[in-house]
Motif scaffolding. Sequence first.
Motif, PDB file in Angstrom:
ATOM      1  N   ALA A  32      35.889  19.692 -41.232  1.00 25.32           N
ATOM      2  CA  ALA A  32      34.695  18.880 -40.988  1.00 25.32           C
ATOM      3  C   ALA A  32      34.020  19.260 -39.682  1.00 25.32           C
ATOM      4  O   ALA A  32      32.787  19.267 -39.579  1.00 25.32           O
ATOM      5  N   THR A  33      34.817  19.600 -38.669  1.00 20.68           N
ATOM      6  CA  THR A  33      34.253  19.984 -37.378  1.00 20.68           C
ATOM      7  C   THR A  33      33.547  21.330 -37.476  1.00 20.68           C
ATOM      8  O   THR A  33      32.457  21.513 -36.906  1.00 20.68           O
ATOM      9  N   CYS A  34      34.127  22.272 -38.189  1.00 26.16           N
ATOM     10  CA  CYS A  34      33.476  23.569 -38.388  1.00 26.16           C
ATOM     11  C   CYS A  34      32.188  23.434 -39.197  1.00 26.16           C
ATOM     12  O   CYS A  34      31.252  24.219 -39.021  1.00 26.16           O
ATOM     13  N   ALA A  35      32.147  22.450 -40.076  1.00 29.52           N
ATOM     14  CA  ALA A  35      30.937  22.200 -40.863  1.00 29.52           C
ATOM     15  C   ALA A  35      29.905  21.400 -40.090  1.00 29.52           C
ATOM     16  O   ALA A  35      28.763  21.236 -40.565  1.00 29.52           O
ATOM     17  N   ASN A 359      41.530  31.577 -35.532  1.00 27.82           N
ATOM     18  CA  ASN A 359      40.698  31.896 -36.695  1.00 27.82           C
ATOM     19  C   ASN A 359      39.458  32.714 -36.368  1.00 27.82           C
ATOM     20  O   ASN A 359      38.776  33.185 -37.289  1.00 27.82           O
ATOM     21  N   GLY A 360      39.141  32.860 -35.086  1.00 29.52           N
ATOM     22  CA  GLY A 360      37.910  33.556 -34.733  1.00 29.52           C
ATOM     23  C   GLY A 360      36.677  32.801 -35.189  1.00 29.52           C
ATOM     24  O   GLY A 360      35.701  33.406 -35.649  1.00 29.52           O
ATOM     25  N   VAL A 361      36.715  31.470 -35.047  1.00 30.06           N
ATOM     26  CA  VAL A 361      35.606  30.617 -35.471  1.00 30.06           C
ATOM     27  C   VAL A 361      35.338  29.582 -34.386  1.00 30.06           C
ATOM     28  O   VAL A 361      36.258  28.902 -33.934  1.00 30.06           O
ATOM     29  N   ILE A 362      34.074  29.456 -33.986  1.00 32.77           N
ATOM     30  CA  ILE A 362      33.667  28.440 -33.016  1.00 32.77           C
ATOM     31  C   ILE A 362      32.850  27.384 -33.754  1.00 32.77           C
ATOM     32  O   ILE A 362      31.784  27.694 -34.296  1.00 32.77           O
ATOM     33  N   PRO A 363      33.318  26.135 -33.796  1.00 39.94           N
ATOM     34  CA  PRO A 363      32.546  25.086 -34.476  1.00 39.94           C
ATOM     35  C   PRO A 363      31.221  24.839 -33.777  1.00 39.94           C
ATOM     36  O   PRO A 363      31.100  25.025 -32.558  1.00 39.94           O
ATOM     37  N   PRO A 364      30.213  24.401 -34.522  1.00 41.60           N
ATOM     38  CA  PRO A 364      28.928  24.099 -33.897  1.00 41.60           C
ATOM     39  C   PRO A 364      28.956  22.768 -33.164  1.00 41.60           C
ATOM     40  O   PRO A 364      29.785  21.906 -33.436  1.00 41.60           O
ATOM     41  N   THR A 365      28.016  22.603 -32.239  1.00 43.42           N
ATOM     42  CA  THR A 365      27.811  21.327 -31.568  1.00 43.42           C
ATOM     43  C   THR A 365      26.892  20.497 -32.447  1.00 43.42           C
ATOM     44  O   THR A 365      25.675  20.709 -32.463  1.00 43.42           O
ATOM     45  N   ALA A 366      27.459  19.578 -33.195  1.00 48.08           N
ATOM     46  CA  ALA A 366      26.680  18.795 -34.147  1.00 48.08           C
ATOM     47  C   ALA A 366      25.616  17.982 -33.433  1.00 48.08           C
ATOM     48  O   ALA A 366      25.830  17.478 -32.324  1.00 48.08           O
ATOM     49  N   ASN A 367      24.474  17.856 -34.060  1.00 47.88           N
ATOM     50  CA  ASN A 367      23.332  17.060 -33.593  1.00 47.88           C
ATOM     51  C   ASN A 367      22.593  17.675 -32.415  1.00 47.88           C
ATOM     52  O   ASN A 367      21.638  17.080 -31.922  1.00 47.88           O
ATOM     53  N   PHE A 368      23.020  18.848 -31.951  1.00 51.37           N
ATOM     54  CA  PHE A 368      22.228  19.518 -30.926  1.00 51.37           C
ATOM     55  C   PHE A 368      21.032  20.187 -31.592  1.00 51.37           C
ATOM     56  O   PHE A 368      21.193  21.017 -32.491  1.00 51.37           O
ATOM     57  N   ALA A 369      19.829  19.808 -31.144  1.00 49.43           N
ATOM     58  CA  ALA A 369      18.615  20.365 -31.736  1.00 49.43           C
ATOM     59  C   ALA A 369      17.743  21.073 -30.714  1.00 49.43           C
ATOM     60  O   ALA A 369      17.158  22.118 -30.998  1.00 49.43           O
ATOM     61  N   GLU A 370      17.629  20.500 -29.503  1.00 47.28           N
ATOM     62  CA  GLU A 370      16.733  21.069 -28.505  1.00 47.28           C
ATOM     63  C   GLU A 370      17.248  20.731 -27.117  1.00 47.28           C
ATOM     64  O   GLU A 370      17.615  19.589 -26.852  1.00 47.28           O
ATOM     65  N   ARG A 371      17.251  21.722 -26.252  1.00 45.00           N
ATOM     66  CA  ARG A 371      17.706  21.482 -24.883  1.00 45.00           C
ATOM     67  C   ARG A 371      16.578  20.877 -24.061  1.00 45.00           C
ATOM     68  O   ARG A 371      15.402  21.219 -24.236  1.00 45.00           O
ATOM     69  N   GLY A 372      16.937  19.968 -23.186  1.00 48.71           N
ATOM     70  CA  GLY A 372      15.956  19.324 -22.322  1.00 48.71           C
ATOM     71  C   GLY A 372      15.702  20.127 -21.066  1.00 48.71           C
ATOM     72  O   GLY A 372      16.347  21.152 -20.808  1.00 48.71           O
ATOM     73  N   ALA A 373      14.787  19.637 -20.257  1.00 47.26           N
ATOM     74  CA  ALA A 373      14.437  20.329 -19.014  1.00 47.26           C
ATOM     75  C   ALA A 373      15.603  20.377 -18.040  1.00 47.26           C
ATOM     76  O   ALA A 373      15.651  21.245 -17.167  1.00 47.26           O
ATOM     77  N   ASP A 374      16.558  19.427 -18.180  1.00 46.34           N
ATOM     78  CA  ASP A 374      17.715  19.379 -17.279  1.00 46.34           C
ATOM     79  C   ASP A 374      18.876  20.228 -17.783  1.00 46.34           C
ATOM     80  O   ASP A 374      19.944  20.233 -17.181  1.00 46.34           O
ATOM     81  N   MET A 375      18.664  20.961 -18.875  1.00 48.74           N
ATOM     82  CA  MET A 375      19.749  21.707 -19.506  1.00 48.74           C
ATOM     83  C   MET A 375      19.528  23.206 -19.303  1.00 48.74           C
ATOM     84  O   MET A 375      18.545  23.764 -19.794  1.00 48.74           O
ATOM     85  N   PRO A 376      20.407  23.896 -18.570  1.00 47.22           N
ATOM     86  CA  PRO A 376      20.213  25.329 -18.315  1.00 47.22           C
ATOM     87  C   PRO A 376      20.428  26.160 -19.579  1.00 47.22           C
ATOM     88  O   PRO A 376      20.842  25.649 -20.616  1.00 47.22           O
ATOM     89  N   GLY A 377      20.175  27.452 -19.456  1.00 45.14           N
ATOM     90  CA  GLY A 377      20.205  28.332 -20.622  1.00 45.14           C
ATOM     91  C   GLY A 377      21.579  28.818 -21.017  1.00 45.14           C
ATOM     92  O   GLY A 377      21.764  30.019 -21.293  1.00 45.14           O
ATOM     93  N   ILE A 378      22.556  27.925 -21.076  1.00 46.75           N
ATOM     94  CA  ILE A 378      23.887  28.313 -21.552  1.00 46.75           C
ATOM     95  C   ILE A 378      23.853  28.509 -23.061  1.00 46.75           C
ATOM     96  O   ILE A 378      22.970  28.001 -23.761  1.00 46.75           O
ATOM     97  N   ASP A 379      24.818  29.239 -23.579  1.00 51.88           N
ATOM     98  CA  ASP A 379      24.853  29.617 -24.998  1.00 51.88           C
ATOM     99  C   ASP A 379      25.550  28.532 -25.811  1.00 51.88           C
ATOM    100  O   ASP A 379      26.758  28.603 -26.072  1.00 51.88           O
TER     101      ASP A 379
END
Length: 412
Positions: A32-35, A359-379
Amino acid sequence: MSTRGQRHPDVVITGLGMVTPAGADTATSWKATCAGLPTAAPDARLSGIAVDFSCAVTAFDAGLVLGTEARRMDAFTQYAVAAAREAVADAAPGDGDWDPTRVGVLIGTGVGGLPTWLEQSGRMLDTPPRPVNPLTVPKAIGNMAAATVALDLGLNGPALSLATACATGTTALGFALDLLRAGRCDVVLAGGTDAAISPLVSNAFDRLKALSRRRDAPQSASRPFDRDRDGFVLAEGAAVLVLELAEAARARGRRPYAKLLGYGESSDAHHLTSPDPDGKGAQLAIRGALADAGLSPSDVTLVNAHATGTPQGDAVEARLIERLFGSHAAVTSAKGVTGHMLGAAGAVEAAFTALSIDNGVIPPTANFAERGADMPGIDIVHGAARHTPVPVAVSNSFGFGGHNAVVVLGSA
């Protein structure tokens, strides 16, 4: 006594067990986390209060898993025992592989047996008052998760509990690492557990302005790093990891998930609930963990962030990640799926980190859609899981009171 900084034998993770809002076992929770499937939903236990949703454990049947003994345990202990049983079964020791006098248990909790305290105090407030359950104290006190796991599995090594708020699960892994390096144990079951979802706790966190109030869309309420994040979602569950010496695992033919390479800890000494705005304490913990592992920030390919979805906390952590790792390390947070499991969070996220390495799999950060002005350009990994080798990863945990705990994991 700490052995950090000294030469020491390799420690590996050979068993994983968990009960989370995403599933009643490791495989279901990981899938579920990977999905990227969020679990936040209205919670009948919170009906009628300002924040009436949570990330609840819904697929776990204590009676089915634990039998009649479940009645003698608060929920935080039920989750821990179920997770420990799964972890040991996963580690698959044969008869005689482990000396029970050399197997330790280190399972912490942020809150402990709150449901029991609340239920029994309600009895005393009745008119006339009703007698409390004679098992009230042994069900509710915070050491009972570790104690009951040792009792359930017949383990005679040290059985310890600790509490560093939301850093608890990671702190447990660090102290377990010390026990193994010092030669005091051959195997340690380490993790964290909490079952604190209640009107009292929800109201208390809401009064601190820590919770999301997205009642109209609870599934999208837990939004780590996102521009529109407005607080965390209260959750519950447990995770237990089996740690043992690599040489012993090799001797019995057990392939590990990952190595536990290093641990670092610090205190912000700044504020009861707010992080140091410059992330100085958290940086000390990360650098300490890397030094313990004999690595540098350039070696790290994944950061499993604490990132709860609070405006201030996520911004501080993101700036710290950029400062230490730039954009070369992928970043993820499981809390978009699981919510914030308090004392269990660090253990669950360390287990997910071990699975990413394996497994060589990184789960996504669910509900992340857009970074704000206070959020640097991390991957920030989002949208879908990323399939890529993960040779070295860092897992961060930060707690109220300024507790910082960080583990470094690597491929085995």
